[in-house]
Design a protein around this motif. Structure first.
Motif, PDB file in Angstrom:
ATOM      1  N   THR A  19       0.803  -1.224   0.000  1.00  0.00           N
ATOM      2  CA  THR A  19       0.000   0.000   0.000  1.00  0.00           C
ATOM      3  C   THR A  19       0.835   1.272   0.000  1.00  0.00           C
ATOM      4  OG1 THR A  19      -0.140  -0.037   2.430  1.00  0.00           O
ATOM      5  CG2 THR A  19      -1.890  -1.167   1.212  1.00  0.00           C
ATOM      6  N   ASP A  20       2.156   1.151  -0.062  1.00  0.00           N
ATOM      7  CA  ASP A  20       3.010   2.335   0.013  1.00  0.00           C
ATOM      8  C   ASP A  20       2.723   3.317  -1.118  1.00  0.00           C
ATOM      9  OD1 ASP A  20       4.175   1.229   2.203  1.00  0.00           O
ATOM     10  OD2 ASP A  20       6.045   0.660   1.224  1.00  0.00           O
ATOM     11  N   HIS A  21       2.330   2.791  -2.281  1.00  0.00           N
ATOM     12  CA  HIS A  21       2.066   3.669  -3.429  1.00  0.00           C
ATOM     13  C   HIS A  21       0.841   4.550  -3.195  1.00  0.00           C
ATOM     14  CE1 HIS A  21       0.297  -0.286  -3.917  1.00  0.00           C
ATOM     15  NE2 HIS A  21      -0.554   0.151  -4.816  1.00  0.00           N
ATOM     16  N   PHE A  22      -0.102   4.088  -2.391  1.00  0.00           N
ATOM     17  CA  PHE A  22      -1.258   4.924  -2.081  1.00  0.00           C
ATOM     18  C   PHE A  22      -0.828   6.140  -1.252  1.00  0.00           C
ATOM     19  CE2 PHE A  22      -3.633   0.634  -1.976  1.00  0.00           C
ATOM     20  CZ  PHE A  22      -3.794   0.636  -3.350  1.00  0.00           C
ATOM     21  N   ASP A  23       0.072   5.905  -0.297  1.00  0.00           N
ATOM     22  CA  ASP A  23       0.571   7.005   0.530  1.00  0.00           C
ATOM     23  C   ASP A  23       1.390   7.985  -0.308  1.00  0.00           C
ATOM     24  OD1 ASP A  23      -0.621   5.881   2.751  1.00  0.00           O
ATOM     25  OD2 ASP A  23       1.202   4.892   3.448  1.00  0.00           O
ATOM     26  N   TYR A  24       2.149   7.454  -1.258  1.00  0.00           N
ATOM     27  CA  TYR A  24       2.924   8.325  -2.146  1.00  0.00           C
ATOM     28  C   TYR A  24       1.975   9.203  -2.970  1.00  0.00           C
ATOM     29  CZ  TYR A  24       6.325   9.851  -5.638  1.00  0.00           C
ATOM     30  OH  TYR A  24       7.126  10.620  -6.451  1.00  0.00           O
ATOM     31  N   TYR A  25       0.908   8.606  -3.464  1.00  0.00           N
ATOM     32  CA  TYR A  25      -0.112   9.355  -4.224  1.00  0.00           C
ATOM     33  C   TYR A  25      -0.696  10.468  -3.353  1.00  0.00           C
ATOM     34  CZ  TYR A  25      -4.395   9.939  -7.088  1.00  0.00           C
ATOM     35  OH  TYR A  25      -5.424  10.420  -7.861  1.00  0.00           O
ATOM     36  N   ALA A  26      -0.974  10.144  -2.092  1.00  0.00           N
ATOM     37  CA  ALA A  26      -1.508  11.157  -1.173  1.00  0.00           C
ATOM     38  C   ALA A  26      -0.511  12.298  -0.984  1.00  0.00           C
ATOM     39  CB  ALA A  26      -1.845  10.518   0.177  1.00  0.00           C
ATOM     40  N   LYS A  27       0.780  11.967  -0.891  1.00  0.00           N
ATOM     41  CA  LYS A  27       1.807  13.007  -0.729  1.00  0.00           C
ATOM     42  C   LYS A  27       1.854  13.923  -1.947  1.00  0.00           C
ATOM     43  CE  LYS A  27       4.822  10.273   2.279  1.00  0.00           C
ATOM     44  NZ  LYS A  27       6.098   9.529   2.387  1.00  0.00           N
ATOM     45  N   ARG A  28       1.712  13.342  -3.129  1.00  0.00           N
ATOM     46  CA  ARG A  28       1.722  14.167  -4.344  1.00  0.00           C
ATOM     47  C   ARG A  28       0.487  15.062  -4.396  1.00  0.00           C
ATOM     48  NH1 ARG A  28       6.263  15.128  -5.424  1.00  0.00           N
ATOM     49  NH2 ARG A  28       5.573  15.966  -7.442  1.00  0.00           N
ATOM     50  N   LEU A  29      -0.656  14.503  -4.033  1.00  0.00           N
ATOM     51  CA  LEU A  29      -1.892  15.289  -4.040  1.00  0.00           C
ATOM     52  C   LEU A  29      -1.843  16.408  -2.998  1.00  0.00           C
ATOM     53  CD1 LEU A  29      -4.521  12.424  -4.403  1.00  0.00           C
ATOM     54  CD2 LEU A  29      -4.094  14.235  -6.071  1.00  0.00           C
ATOM     55  N   ALA A  30      -1.200  16.148  -1.878  1.00  0.00           N
ATOM     56  CA  ALA A  30      -1.132  17.145  -0.805  1.00  0.00           C
ATOM     57  C   ALA A  30      -0.429  18.415  -1.255  1.00  0.00           C
ATOM     58  CB  ALA A  30      -0.428  16.554   0.415  1.00  0.00           C
ATOM     59  N   ILE A  31       0.415  18.312  -2.254  1.00  0.00           N
ATOM     60  CA  ILE A  31       1.096  19.486  -2.794  1.00  0.00           C
ATOM     61  C   ILE A  31       0.076  20.511  -3.283  1.00  0.00           C
ATOM     62  CG2 ILE A  31       2.590  20.312  -4.681  1.00  0.00           C
ATOM     63  CD1 ILE A  31       4.021  17.595  -4.529  1.00  0.00           C
ATOM     64  N   ASP A  32      -1.032  20.024  -3.819  1.00  0.00           N
ATOM     65  CA  ASP A  32      -2.043  20.892  -4.419  1.00  0.00           C
ATOM     66  C   ASP A  32      -3.131  21.320  -3.436  1.00  0.00           C
ATOM     67  OD1 ASP A  32      -0.728  20.585  -6.903  1.00  0.00           O
ATOM     68  OD2 ASP A  32      -1.754  18.673  -7.211  1.00  0.00           O
ATOM     69  N   VAL A  33      -3.063  20.831  -2.211  1.00  0.00           N
ATOM     70  CA  VAL A  33      -4.029  21.223  -1.179  1.00  0.00           C
ATOM     71  C   VAL A  33      -3.578  22.550  -0.571  1.00  0.00           C
ATOM     72  CG1 VAL A  33      -5.007  20.610   1.072  1.00  0.00           C
ATOM     73  CG2 VAL A  33      -4.671  18.840  -0.673  1.00  0.00           C
ATOM     74  N   ALA A  34      -4.524  23.454  -0.347  1.00  0.00           N
ATOM     75  CA  ALA A  34      -4.196  24.750   0.251  1.00  0.00           C
ATOM     76  C   ALA A  34      -3.483  24.548   1.589  1.00  0.00           C
ATOM     77  CB  ALA A  34      -5.470  25.562   0.454  1.00  0.00           C
ATOM     78  N   GLU A  35      -2.531  25.438   1.874  1.00  0.00           N
ATOM     79  CA  GLU A  35      -1.692  25.291   3.068  1.00  0.00           C
ATOM     80  C   GLU A  35      -2.529  25.156   4.340  1.00  0.00           C
ATOM     81  OE1 GLU A  35       1.739  24.428   4.750  1.00  0.00           O
ATOM     82  OE2 GLU A  35       1.584  24.954   2.618  1.00  0.00           O
ATOM     83  N   GLU A  36      -3.602  25.939   4.421  1.00  0.00           N
ATOM     84  CA  GLU A  36      -4.409  25.920   5.639  1.00  0.00           C
ATOM     85  C   GLU A  36      -5.226  24.626   5.791  1.00  0.00           C
ATOM     86  OE1 GLU A  36      -6.755  28.402   2.555  1.00  0.00           O
ATOM     87  OE2 GLU A  36      -4.653  28.081   3.182  1.00  0.00           O
ATOM     88  N   ASP A  37      -5.306  23.828   4.715  1.00  0.00           N
ATOM     89  CA  ASP A  37      -6.095  22.590   4.760  1.00  0.00           C
ATOM     90  C   ASP A  37      -5.239  21.322   4.820  1.00  0.00           C
ATOM     91  OD1 ASP A  37      -8.557  23.912   4.626  1.00  0.00           O
ATOM     92  OD2 ASP A  37      -8.514  23.980   2.430  1.00  0.00           O
TER      93      ASP A  37
END
Length: 274
Positions: A19-37
């Motif tokens: 499942t490590d690739h799912f966490d990596y995907y989340a890390k990449r997506l988090a780049i596009d999440v607003a800082e306050e969120d």
């Protein structure tokens, strides 16, 4: 177990584990999440993985209404709907909003069939518009030296033995390039009788099941669907009176005369006598 005439295998979550690739995907997506969120994004993602959030594998997500849907997997009708905070919708609102069966389009209505879709839904909730580029980055990462994707011991040998007795097909939502890279990593090149990529399951599952049974000249009752996504691969098979092998770590057992449920594909492989 009797060897049938056609086996249709999923790829992601079925023929490889981890499942490590799912966490990596989340890390990449988090780049596009607003800082306050970002903090809330990570909190919700972790809760969804641990079964502590209304969002979980086996449900669906409506991007437009930001709603988590409980779906009858056999009919694709919406049974319940909840807001992101867990507030349950009144039944009348559910009936008015979701008339008929759900149609999954991979953009506005998505089936949370496996771990890929948890970070996707969390990102959409927090305002990320385009998730696909981060998905592509994750797929590219999965075939680098940094990512270890180990073949399941004995799986290639088992599939080749099965192929000597019957037809085995791969049917996946991954595109051809991804499948080629994964086959190299998993030592699965040259194994399958046919490979169907970009299958757009569950929307086109029935279509491909019908095409494949016709192509190989078999009855649905002589066909087995093997996968980890109940909505994508298992329910459609059972509705067509096929047999199915459902790979799920859930403690909740699904019961059906034509269904075998196992935690890992190796559990099923060990039970099959070829």
């Amino acid at each position: 177990m009797q060897v049938e005439k056609l086996y249709i295998f999923d790829l992601d979550g079925t023929l490889y584990e981890g499942t490590d690739h799912f966490d990596y995907y989340a890390k990449r997506l988090a780049i596009d999440v607003a800082e306050e969120d970002k903090e809330a994004f990570w909190a919700d993602y972790e809760k969804s993985k641990n079964g502590e959030h209304v969002l979980e594998v086996g449900k669906a997500y409506d991007v437009e209404h930001d709603a988590v849907l409980t779906v009858d997997p056999m009919t694709l009708s919406v049974v319940e709907a909840h807001n992101w905070d867990g507030t349950k919708w009144p039944l009348e609102k559910v009936k008015d909003t979701y008339k008929g069966n759900l149609e999954f389009d991979f953009e506005t209505i998505v089936a949370i069939g496996d771990g890929w879709w948890l970070p996707f839904a969390c990102a959409k909730h927090y305002g990320v518009k385009d998730c696909y580029k981060r998905y592509c980055e994750t797929k590219e990462y999965m075939v680098t030296d940094e990512f270890q994707l180990d073949p399941i011991p004995g799986l290639r040998e088992f599939l080749l033995q099965l192929k000597e007795k019957t037809n085995i097909v791969l049917m996946t939502n991954s595109d051809a390039d991804d499948v080629g890279r994964l086959f190299s990593e998993l030592n699965l090149k040259g194994v399958f009788s046919k490979v169907v990529t970009s299958a757009k399951k569950p929307s086109l599952t029935d279509h491909y099941f019908n095409e494949l049974t016709k192509e190989f000249g078999v009855k649905p009752s002589e066909t087995v669907s093997v996968g980890d996504n109940f909505i994508n691969e298992i329910a459609p098979a059972l509705l067509q009176e096929m047999k199915a092998v459902y790979i799920s770590g859930s403690s909740q057992a699904m019961e059906h005369d034509n269904l075998v449920q196992v935690k890992r594909i190796t559990d099923w492989v060990e039970s099959v006598k070829i």
